[in-house]
Design a protein around this motif. Structure first.
Motif, PDB file in Angstrom:
ATOM      1  N   LEU A 115       0.816  -1.207   0.000  1.00  0.00           N
ATOM      2  CA  LEU A 115       0.000   0.000   0.000  1.00  0.00           C
ATOM      3  C   LEU A 115       0.854   1.263   0.000  1.00  0.00           C
ATOM      4  O   LEU A 115       0.532   2.251  -0.661  1.00  0.00           O
ATOM      5  CB  LEU A 115      -0.927   0.011   1.217  1.00  0.00           C
ATOM      6  CG  LEU A 115      -2.101  -0.966   1.178  1.00  0.00           C
ATOM      7  CD1 LEU A 115      -2.903  -0.889   2.468  1.00  0.00           C
ATOM      8  CD2 LEU A 115      -2.995  -0.694  -0.016  1.00  0.00           C
ATOM      9  N   SER A 116       1.970   1.224   0.737  1.00  0.00           N
ATOM     10  CA  SER A 116       2.854   2.396   0.775  1.00  0.00           C
ATOM     11  C   SER A 116       3.446   2.675  -0.599  1.00  0.00           C
ATOM     12  O   SER A 116       3.556   3.832  -1.012  1.00  0.00           O
ATOM     13  CB  SER A 116       3.963   2.181   1.801  1.00  0.00           C
ATOM     14  OG  SER A 116       4.822   1.127   1.409  1.00  0.00           O
ATOM     15  N   HIS A 117       3.832   1.629  -1.326  1.00  0.00           N
ATOM     16  CA  HIS A 117       4.371   1.815  -2.681  1.00  0.00           C
ATOM     17  C   HIS A 117       3.284   2.258  -3.655  1.00  0.00           C
ATOM     18  O   HIS A 117       3.522   3.095  -4.525  1.00  0.00           O
ATOM     19  CB  HIS A 117       5.009   0.522  -3.176  1.00  0.00           C
ATOM     20  CG  HIS A 117       6.339   0.230  -2.560  1.00  0.00           C
ATOM     21  ND1 HIS A 117       7.485   0.943  -2.861  1.00  0.00           N
ATOM     22  CD2 HIS A 117       6.723  -0.697  -1.644  1.00  0.00           C
ATOM     23  CE1 HIS A 117       8.510   0.473  -2.176  1.00  0.00           C
ATOM     24  NE2 HIS A 117       8.070  -0.525  -1.425  1.00  0.00           N
ATOM     25  N   GLU A 118       2.102   1.690  -3.514  1.00  0.00           N
ATOM     26  CA  GLU A 118       1.018   2.012  -4.434  1.00  0.00           C
ATOM     27  C   GLU A 118       0.611   3.474  -4.315  1.00  0.00           C
ATOM     28  O   GLU A 118       0.275   4.124  -5.323  1.00  0.00           O
ATOM     29  CB  GLU A 118      -0.181   1.110  -4.149  1.00  0.00           C
ATOM     30  CG  GLU A 118      -1.313   1.267  -5.159  1.00  0.00           C
ATOM     31  CD  GLU A 118      -2.538   0.454  -4.776  1.00  0.00           C
ATOM     32  OE1 GLU A 118      -3.156  -0.135  -5.669  1.00  0.00           O
ATOM     33  OE2 GLU A 118      -2.870   0.422  -3.567  1.00  0.00           O
ATOM     34  N   LYS A 119       0.658   4.031  -3.116  1.00  0.00           N
ATOM     35  CA  LYS A 119       0.253   5.416  -2.906  1.00  0.00           C
ATOM     36  C   LYS A 119       1.380   6.400  -3.239  1.00  0.00           C
ATOM     37  O   LYS A 119       1.121   7.501  -3.727  1.00  0.00           O
ATOM     38  CB  LYS A 119      -0.197   5.609  -1.456  1.00  0.00           C
ATOM     39  CG  LYS A 119      -1.475   4.852  -1.122  1.00  0.00           C
ATOM     40  CD  LYS A 119      -1.864   5.061   0.328  1.00  0.00           C
ATOM     41  CE  LYS A 119      -3.152   4.328   0.661  1.00  0.00           C
ATOM     42  NZ  LYS A 119      -3.551   4.496   2.078  1.00  0.00           N
ATOM     43  N   ASP A 120       2.616   6.013  -2.959  1.00  0.00           N
ATOM     44  CA  ASP A 120       3.740   6.928  -3.126  1.00  0.00           C
ATOM     45  C   ASP A 120       4.361   6.866  -4.515  1.00  0.00           C
ATOM     46  O   ASP A 120       5.003   7.824  -4.958  1.00  0.00           O
ATOM     47  CB  ASP A 120       4.819   6.643  -2.078  1.00  0.00           C
ATOM     48  CG  ASP A 120       4.304   6.849  -0.665  1.00  0.00           C
ATOM     49  OD1 ASP A 120       3.310   7.584  -0.510  1.00  0.00           O
ATOM     50  OD2 ASP A 120       4.890   6.269   0.268  1.00  0.00           O
ATOM     51  N   GLU A 121       4.213   5.747  -5.191  1.00  0.00           N
ATOM     52  CA  GLU A 121       4.858   5.582  -6.490  1.00  0.00           C
ATOM     53  C   GLU A 121       3.795   5.322  -7.563  1.00  0.00           C
ATOM     54  O   GLU A 121       3.116   4.303  -7.539  1.00  0.00           O
ATOM     55  CB  GLU A 121       5.848   4.400  -6.454  1.00  0.00           C
ATOM     56  CG  GLU A 121       6.943   4.555  -5.409  1.00  0.00           C
ATOM     57  CD  GLU A 121       7.862   3.344  -5.367  1.00  0.00           C
ATOM     58  OE1 GLU A 121       7.926   2.626  -6.386  1.00  0.00           O
ATOM     59  OE2 GLU A 121       8.494   3.131  -4.332  1.00  0.00           O
ATOM     60  N   GLN A 127       0.477  -3.607  -9.403  1.00  0.00           N
ATOM     61  CA  GLN A 127      -0.728  -2.801  -9.327  1.00  0.00           C
ATOM     62  C   GLN A 127      -1.961  -3.704  -9.271  1.00  0.00           C
ATOM     63  O   GLN A 127      -1.934  -4.852  -9.693  1.00  0.00           O
ATOM     64  CB  GLN A 127      -0.832  -1.871 -10.545  1.00  0.00           C
ATOM     65  CG  GLN A 127       0.211  -0.756 -10.584  1.00  0.00           C
ATOM     66  CD  GLN A 127      -0.031   0.311  -9.540  1.00  0.00           C
ATOM     67  OE1 GLN A 127      -1.161   0.504  -9.089  1.00  0.00           O
ATOM     68  NE2 GLN A 127       1.024   1.024  -9.158  1.00  0.00           N
ATOM     69  N   GLY A 128      -3.056  -3.141  -8.772  1.00  0.00           N
ATOM     70  CA  GLY A 128      -4.341  -3.832  -8.799  1.00  0.00           C
ATOM     71  C   GLY A 128      -4.370  -5.143  -8.035  1.00  0.00           C
ATOM     72  O   GLY A 128      -5.020  -6.097  -8.453  1.00  0.00           O
ATOM     73  N   MET A 129      -3.702  -5.204  -6.896  1.00  0.00           N
ATOM     74  CA  MET A 129      -3.646  -6.457  -6.131  1.00  0.00           C
ATOM     75  C   MET A 129      -5.009  -6.782  -5.534  1.00  0.00           C
ATOM     76  O   MET A 129      -5.726  -5.910  -5.049  1.00  0.00           O
ATOM     77  CB  MET A 129      -2.598  -6.352  -5.017  1.00  0.00           C
ATOM     78  CG  MET A 129      -2.446  -7.616  -4.172  1.00  0.00           C
ATOM     79  SD  MET A 129      -1.127  -7.468  -2.932  1.00  0.00           S
ATOM     80  CE  MET A 129       0.334  -7.503  -3.970  1.00  0.00           C
ATOM     81  N   GLU A 227      -6.166  -2.470   0.710  1.00  0.00           N
ATOM     82  CA  GLU A 227      -6.573  -1.323   1.520  1.00  0.00           C
ATOM     83  C   GLU A 227      -7.855  -1.621   2.292  1.00  0.00           C
ATOM     84  O   GLU A 227      -7.971  -1.304   3.487  1.00  0.00           O
ATOM     85  CB  GLU A 227      -6.767  -0.093   0.635  1.00  0.00           C
ATOM     86  CG  GLU A 227      -7.112   1.164   1.415  1.00  0.00           C
ATOM     87  CD  GLU A 227      -7.177   2.392   0.542  1.00  0.00           C
ATOM     88  OE1 GLU A 227      -7.338   3.505   1.087  1.00  0.00           O
ATOM     89  OE2 GLU A 227      -7.069   2.251  -0.693  1.00  0.00           O
ATOM     90  N   THR A 228      -8.824  -2.230   1.625  1.00  0.00           N
ATOM     91  CA  THR A 228     -10.067  -2.597   2.302  1.00  0.00           C
ATOM     92  C   THR A 228      -9.802  -3.624   3.395  1.00  0.00           C
ATOM     93  O   THR A 228     -10.373  -3.559   4.489  1.00  0.00           O
ATOM     94  CB  THR A 228     -11.078  -3.158   1.289  1.00  0.00           C
ATOM     95  OG1 THR A 228     -11.280  -2.207   0.250  1.00  0.00           O
ATOM     96  CG2 THR A 228     -12.406  -3.469   1.963  1.00  0.00           C
TER      97      THR A 228
END
Length: 253
Positions: A115-121, A127-129, A227-228
């Motif tokens: 989640l940290s990578h998905e939001k920051d990068e 993607q789309g895990m 995230e959910t």
């Protein structure tokens, strides 16, 4: 007479003390039973198994994906000691299937890092895990170590097939095939070896899922994303009693 009477009195007084000194049968509770069971299975904590799918950047190098996860596993064990990670990572040209076995805290940290990578990068290569299923307190591992395998099978276009099937049917097929593959590797891969290698499409082609099915699952809105899952994990549980929703408030007389 006085001597025998004195002896009887002494015996009566010593009888309770002797009972206290007698060896007792050791008793254990259910928690101790579970702890001993974990020790016998060489587990520090309860084990969990998680199935994940995700999209990856087209033709992403196996080395980059493997290094990312290996460094992540080492970092988690260093700062959050727990169970080592075992499992299988299948790398398709545009997607991945990931089976992870570890403690609950370790799996939680893996999802947090994603989640940290998905939001920051914006251009993070994963993607789309989506989380397919999580099995809690599994009795034993299917994998003795963590393996990475590149799937070189030819691309199969199954748009018509996936559109004609329901999500439940696709999910059932996914779980059946991945469990069959895991059992096959459990029986054939020896401890300490490099794993199945990149020739699974030749050794067990009937056990591999077409990439189109993985893409179909990644695009499904019904499945839970990390995230959910994290939000539900951190949400406190509140139990509302019936008496709390009754109006007027019940009173005692």
């Amino acid at each position: 007479m006085s001597s025998s009477a004195h002896t009887r009195k002494t015996n009566k007084k010593n009888f309770p003390l002797e009972c206290l000194l007698m060896p007792r049968v050791p008793r254990s509770n259910y928690l101790q039973f579970q702890e001993e069971k974990q020790k016998l299975q060489l587990k520090k904590l309860l084990l969990h198994r998680m199935f994940l799918v995700a999209r990856v950047t087209a033709n992403k190098e196996k080395k980059d994906i493997a290094e990312y996860y290996e460094q992540l596993f080492q970092s988690i064990l260093k700062h959050h000691p727990g169970e080592a990670v075992t499992g299988l990572l299948l790398i398709y040209p545009n997607s991945i299937v990931h089976i992870l076995e570890s403690s609950n805290g370790t799996l939680y940290q893996i999802l947090l890092d994603y989640l940290s990578h998905e939001k920051d990068e914006r251009e993070f290569f994963i993607q789309g895990m989506k989380i397919i299923v999580t099995s809690h307190n599994i009795p034993t591992r299917l994998f003795m170590q963590w393996h990475v395998s590149v799937i070189k099978a030819p691309v199969m276009y199954l748009d018509d097939v996936t559109q004609s099937l329901s999500l439940q049917e696709v999910m059932t097929e996914f779980l059946i095939q991945t469990h069959k593959l895991a059992l096959h590797l459990f029986k054939t891969v020896k401890v300490g070896t490099k794993g199945p290698g990149d020739n699974l499409h030749q050794v067990a082609p009937e056990l591999l899922l077409p990439e189109q099915i993985i893409k179909y699952i990644c695009n499904s809105a019904e499945l839970m994303d990390p995230e959910t899952f994290i939000n539900m994990y951190n949400k406190p549980i509140h139990v509302t009693l019936d008496s709390e929703v009754v109006w007027p408030t019940p009173s005692s007389f």
